[in-house]
Design an enzyme around this catalytic site. Structure first.
Site, mmCIF file in Angstrom:
data_model
loop_
_atom_site.group_PDB
_atom_site.id
_atom_site.type_symbol
_atom_site.label_atom_id
_atom_site.label_comp_id
_atom_site.label_asym_id
_atom_site.label_seq_id
_atom_site.Cartn_x
_atom_site.Cartn_y
_atom_site.Cartn_z
ATOM 1 N N THR A 100 -1.794 115.340 64.370
ATOM 2 C CA THR A 100 -3.003 115.241 65.066
ATOM 3 C C THR A 100 -2.380 114.667 66.564
ATOM 4 O OG1 THR A 100 -3.965 114.492 63.096
ATOM 5 C CG2 THR A 100 -5.026 113.754 65.236
ATOM 6 N N ALA B 90 -5.028 113.508 71.612
ATOM 7 C CA ALA B 90 -6.439 113.601 72.524
ATOM 8 C C ALA B 90 -7.641 113.977 71.473
ATOM 9 C CB ALA B 90 -6.232 114.859 73.478
ATOM 10 N N CYS B 91 -7.050 113.825 70.178
ATOM 11 C CA CYS B 91 -8.124 114.448 69.152
ATOM 12 C C CYS B 91 -8.121 113.771 67.870
ATOM 13 C CB CYS B 91 -8.160 115.746 68.647
ATOM 14 S SG CYS B 91 -9.257 116.608 67.625
ATOM 15 N N GLY B 92 -9.242 113.127 67.441
ATOM 16 C CA GLY B 92 -9.229 112.341 66.188
ATOM 17 C C GLY B 92 -9.251 113.014 64.979
ATOM 18 N N CYS C 262 -8.463 116.506 64.806
ATOM 19 C CA CYS C 262 -7.752 117.822 64.512
ATOM 20 C C CYS C 262 -7.129 117.696 63.251
ATOM 21 C CB CYS C 262 -6.530 117.890 65.538
ATOM 22 S SG CYS C 262 -7.189 117.783 67.380
#
Length: 277
Positions: free
Chosen positions: A112, A115-117, A119
């Site tokens: 993960t 930038a993305c929780g 993904c």
């Protein structure tokens, strides 16, 4: 322990001017693997530091734990760099009674990003967790003046940002505008997980009389994390996404954006913000 700050020699170049070499401080970013027993569950990129808070907050956001006692222990386990030094990048978590033990055969097998929780999750339905708490209309009522001061208070407390300029921050405030918990990370969702994880480990959930202030934009995932922790107000210095506003409206959370000192946009459940005309 992994390093929050790293130093690197860079070339500083200016248009029409001379170039020179100097040392720059960079925010650390390293993988953190979460294991249950000897089985890996997920790996996330993060800034080292407050790792146990991060794990607790992440597992809460995933719906795996709801209370501190459902996470019976955490420890750093094997993980070394090319020189054989302990990296502190692997945490083994032990779940207790009442925890929702995940299906490890379907564990996330991707990293993960910071930038993305969300993904690596299989579908939006998997992300749309049901909170254990109902957000009551009178929870977290705060004066507009106090709310508008929170971004500056948060910024003044950001020591890692002062050094690197490369991290997000999340802060938990009470309704009087007092900063209770501050966490920084290269990932905005990690900073929020660290804040909520710290509160969970202190047995302070639900956070009904609190405001979550974040340094960036308000995304769907941040609304989800706030709602699941019983936080009634999420304030951001930038814009919310359309999906964040829809989810906040649905779950009864006040979402505010573009908090810029003298003005703020209130997108949902504005009745909690007192002193507006």
């Amino acid at each position: 322990m992994g390093r929050k700050i790293l130093r690197r020699r860079i070339i500083r170049a200016t248009l029409g001017g001379s170039s020179f070499v100097r040392e720059e401080k960079l925010a650390g970013e390293e993988p953190l693997e979460i294991r249950f027993g000897s089985t890996a569950f997920t790996t996330s990129m993060r800034t080292p530091g407050d790792d146990f808070d991060l794990v607790a907050g992440f597992l809460h956001a995933e719906g795996i734990i709801a209370r501190a006692e459902q996470l019976t222990s955490m420890r750093y386990c094997s993980g070394t760099d090319e020189d054989g030094n302990q990296t502190y990048n692997v945490i083994e978590a032990q779940l207790g009674f009442g925890a929702q033990v995940p299906d490890l055969s379907a564990a996330r097998n991707v990293v993960t990003s910071s930038a993305c929780g969300i993904c690596g999750t299989n579908s939006i339905d998997e992300v749309h967790k049901k909170s254990n708490y109902v957000l009551n209309p009178d929870d977290g009522q705060v004066q507009l003046e106090a709310l508008l001061k929170m971004p500056d208070t948060l910024r003044d407390a950001q020591r890692l940002f002062d050094s690197t300029g490369g991290v997000h921050a999340a802060g938990l405030f009470n309704t009087d505008g007092e900063l209770l918990i501050l966490r920084e990370d290269v990932g905005r969702h990690n900073a929020v997980d660290k804040v909520i994880g710290a509160a969970l480990r202190a047995n302070d959930l639900p956070l009904r009389q609190s405001i979550l202030q974040v340094s960036g934009r308000a995304s769907f995932e941040l609304v989800q994390k706030a709602a699941m922790a019983g936080i009634p107000v999420l304030s951001a210095v930038s814009a919310p996404s359309s999906l964040a506003v829809e989810l906040a409206d649905e779950c009864g959370l006040t979402i505010a954006g573009f908090s810029r000192g003298q003005s703020i946009n209130l997108y949902t459940h504005a009745q909690r913000i007192l002193g507006t005309k």
